[in-house]
Design a protein around this motif. Sequence first.
Motif, short mmCIF file in Angstrom:
data_model
loop_
_atom_site.label_atom_id
_atom_site.label_comp_id
_atom_site.label_asym_id
_atom_site.label_seq_id
_atom_site.Cartn_x
_atom_site.Cartn_y
_atom_site.Cartn_z
N LEU A 313 33.36 33.73 43.17
CA LEU A 313 34.51 34.60 42.91
C LEU A 313 34.56 35.79 43.86
O LEU A 313 35.49 36.60 43.80
CB LEU A 313 34.44 35.12 41.47
N ASP A 314 33.58 35.88 44.74
CA ASP A 314 33.52 37.01 45.68
C ASP A 314 34.42 36.74 46.87
O ASP A 314 33.98 36.59 48.01
CB ASP A 314 32.07 37.24 46.12
N VAL A 315 35.72 36.66 46.60
CA VAL A 315 36.74 36.42 47.63
C VAL A 315 37.90 37.38 47.37
O VAL A 315 38.14 37.79 46.23
CB VAL A 315 37.23 34.96 47.61
N PRO A 316 38.64 37.76 48.41
CA PRO A 316 39.69 38.78 48.24
C PRO A 316 40.78 38.42 47.24
O PRO A 316 41.30 39.28 46.55
CB PRO A 316 40.27 38.91 49.66
N ASP A 317 41.16 37.15 47.15
CA ASP A 317 42.29 36.75 46.31
C ASP A 317 41.82 36.05 45.04
O ASP A 317 42.50 35.15 44.53
CB ASP A 317 43.23 35.84 47.10
N ALA A 318 40.69 36.46 44.49
CA ALA A 318 40.10 35.78 43.34
C ALA A 318 41.05 35.72 42.15
O ALA A 318 41.16 34.69 41.47
CB ALA A 318 38.79 36.47 42.94
N GLU A 319 41.77 36.81 41.87
CA GLU A 319 42.65 36.83 40.70
C GLU A 319 43.82 35.86 40.86
O GLU A 319 44.23 35.19 39.90
CB GLU A 319 43.18 38.25 40.45
N VAL A 320 44.32 35.75 42.07
CA VAL A 320 45.39 34.79 42.33
C VAL A 320 44.88 33.37 42.15
O VAL A 320 45.55 32.51 41.54
CB VAL A 320 45.96 34.97 43.75
N LEU A 321 43.67 33.11 42.64
CA LEU A 321 43.09 31.78 42.52
C LEU A 321 42.82 31.42 41.06
O LEU A 321 43.02 30.27 40.65
CB LEU A 321 41.80 31.70 43.33
#
Length: 378
Positions: A313-321
């Motif tokens: 989940l350590d990615v910039p667009d985690a909430e979108v994903l």
Amino acid sequence: MPSKNIEEALLAGQASVLKPLAEASTLPPEFYTSSGIFEAEMERVMRRNWYSVGHVAEIPNPGDYFRFDLAGEPLVIVRGRDGAVRALSAVCRHRWMMVAEGAGNAGTFSCPYHKWTYALDGSLMAAPLMDKAADFDRKNCSLPNFGCEVWQGIIFVNLDGKAAPLAPQLQPLAEELAPWKMDEMEIVGRVEFDQAFNWKTLVDNFMEAYHHFAIHPETFERDYPGADTSVDTAAGAYAVLRIPHRGDELSATLFPPLDGIPDKARRGFSVFNVFPAHIFAVLADSLIYYRMELKSVEEFKLTAYLLVHPKSLDVPDAEVLKDIFRQATFAIHMEDIAACEGTQKGLRSRTAGPARLSHLEAAIHQHQIWLLDQLARG
């Protein structure tokens, strides 16, 4: 179906199912529509075996709890002050009121009827105005504590206290799933459905991909053809369905898979059923777990848990994903609901009978052999 006919139904089921797969048919329709058979399943199967009721991520802190009804038994699943996860009866020992509902965090469980109060381990702490009851002993009035075991982050309960420990039975699966570190996963979404069909209708659908080309032509069949799938040889009280990507290509993922996920697992996904009804799908980057709270022969509440490891989940667009993950799960299950509801309607027809099985439906065959064995134990 009256209970006196259960044994007769078992004989019919055995005659249909207990054959080599190439010659076998499914359980007769009455196994999906009979209230009598459903009651027998609750007593002979669900109460005697380990049943999954939720995920440890729901109760990370001491005092966190949630309610769940298993085979007619109201439970409260709680994390104690000692960190242990317990499955307690949710029924007050005085006059049978529920001591908890829903989910939340509590220091104690206090019955709203007469304020009998219980500790998080179930022991009775207070019983107001019981001082004149002869020989009343609080130690004899604890909330019953049922068998509880956590496997791969999933909470399992055994009601009769006689089931063998779960983890040793699933050691081969634990070894396969170790790279996903499932006990560390987070719940990134939940999708809930009130389902109007038999629980086995869903399990059957979940454990075969034969239907991909008809029910999921755009969502699954394009990349995961049902004809290419296979089922592991039965090795225990579970079934495993392997669903490779078309052309053995790498599967597209929403989240970055953890280091150590095998290359083969990144070229498809696997679906599991730990009998009787712990069904889940393991993708390269995530896990989807279906929890069923059974209510009647043609009614249950389904919660689809979407789980991902924190490192993924350590990615910039985690909430979108996460939102895409929820939407995709909802859309695919809506396609399956149409199939399951149509199947349940057909099962009620007087023309319906045991259905021949394809070689692609071996996981259904394995499950039904096990289920018949459990039911026959009486």
